[in-house]
Design an enzyme around this catalytic site. Structure first.
Site, mmCIF file in Angstrom:
data_model
loop_
_atom_site.group_PDB
_atom_site.id
_atom_site.type_symbol
_atom_site.label_atom_id
_atom_site.label_comp_id
_atom_site.label_asym_id
_atom_site.label_seq_id
_atom_site.Cartn_x
_atom_site.Cartn_y
_atom_site.Cartn_z
ATOM 1 N N LYS A 32 49.184 45.966 42.636
ATOM 2 C CA LYS A 32 48.039 46.507 43.359
ATOM 3 C C LYS A 32 46.987 45.430 43.589
ATOM 4 O O LYS A 32 46.438 45.290 44.687
ATOM 5 C CB LYS A 32 47.458 47.681 42.567
ATOM 6 C CG LYS A 32 46.203 48.318 43.150
ATOM 7 C CD LYS A 32 44.918 47.786 42.514
ATOM 8 C CE LYS A 32 44.820 48.107 41.037
ATOM 9 N NZ LYS A 32 43.525 47.643 40.448
ATOM 10 N N LYS A 51 37.055 38.917 40.876
ATOM 11 C CA LYS A 51 38.216 39.420 40.138
ATOM 12 C C LYS A 51 39.502 39.209 40.947
ATOM 13 O O LYS A 51 40.559 38.899 40.379
ATOM 14 C CB LYS A 51 38.045 40.903 39.809
ATOM 15 C CG LYS A 51 39.218 41.513 39.049
ATOM 16 C CD LYS A 51 39.466 40.841 37.703
ATOM 17 C CE LYS A 51 40.729 41.358 37.007
ATOM 18 N NZ LYS A 51 40.620 42.743 36.537
#
Length: 297
Positions: free
Chosen positions: A240, A172
């Protein structure tokens, strides 16, 4: 389908995923810190829980979909958490996007507590969640993955087991690197084309039909043209994620100069108060750097 599913985190992505699981025939109980979101699941046929402990009671599968590593840790641990209240043998699927090292640590804690952990971050944005067409990259034991494939198939289209615990989060991170780079280059191309006064709709159509074509162009190009940055995936979350990418790359000794540059552009948008925009809002920084702040007009 007899599986009972606890779904914790009913935000932009989590709520449509939980609704799709309920529509697929699973029995879904949802919890969210904002009770109104759990009520929306109840209106779709699911059950709203007042706590994590209530949600996971008797669940065969527990899914968490929360913003960051500390949020996953908070949901997992504590007296009201997953570890203290879940049934032994339940499969815990974390669809959140968090640090790979944290995913590995939490997987070990979960397994020690008698759970079967899978880190399974998703890609596809809000529309992919609504359409049950997400790409899901799964880390953990293959047997555990196989046992809940029907759950994944109710929310995703491309579902791949990519390795042991933490592997899903590593893949990811690579996904978020590629997406961020594509969005940055698309933003630069849009500002470049606008500066020359070309027909923008036609330009993006022809670019989309060639090697420059991508899902990013298909899904974000029109948003940029319209300066419509209603969040499907917020810049603050991509900020983030890019922190995860740069930290993981440093830990592995891998040099990622373009990722580092795009991470700074994303950080700039967040620091300017635009973290709540869709990540296509990265266009605003390119506008500012070019002295063409159309988005601010």
């Amino acid at each position: 389908m007899s599986k009972k599913i606890a779904f914790i985190g009913l935000g932009i992505m989590g709520l449509p995923m939980a609704k799709n699981l309920q529509a697929a025939g699973f029995s879904v109980t949802g919890y969210n810190r904002t009770p109104a979101k759990a009520q929306k699941l109840a209106e779709a046929g699911g059950t709203a829980a007042a706590s994590v402990a209530e949600a996971v009671a008797g669940a065969d599968v527990i899914i968490t979909m929360v913003p960051d590593s500390p949020d996953v840790e908070a949901v997992l641990t504590g007296d009201d958490g997953v570890l203290a209240n879940a049934e032994k043998g339940a499969v815990w699927i974390d669809n959140s996007t968090i640090r790979p090292d944290v995913a590995r640590e939490l997987a070990e804690q979960a397994r020690d507590a008698g759970l079967r952990p899978l880190d399974a971050p998703v890609s596809g944005g809000e529309q992919g969640a609504i359409d049950a067409a997400l790409s899901i990259m799964v880390g953990g034991e293959k047997a555990d993955f196989d046992s809940v494939r029907d759950v994944f198939e109710a929310v995703g289209k491309t579902i791949i087991h990519v390795g042991p615990a933490g592997s899903g989060q590593t893949v990811k991170a690579a996904n978020q690197l590629i997406v961020a780079g594509n969005i940055q280059m698309l933003a630069e191309a849009v500002i470049f084309l606008e500066a020359y006064g070309v027909d923008m709709e036609s330009a993006l159509t022809v670019l989309g039909g060639g090697l420059a074509g991508s899902k990013v162009l298909d899904q974000k190009g029109q948003k940029m043209l319209e300066r419509s940055f209603e969040p499907g995936f917020r810049l603050e979350l991509h900020h983030k994620d890019m922190g995860i990418v740069t930290a993981a790359a440093r830990e592995a000794g891998v040099v990622t100069p373009l990722a580092s540059a795009v991470a700074q552009f994303i950080a700039s948008t967040v620091q300017q108060g635009n973290g709540g925009l869709d990540h296509s809002g990265l266009l605003t920084v390119v506008e500012q750097l070019s002295g063409r702040s159309k988005s601010q007009d």
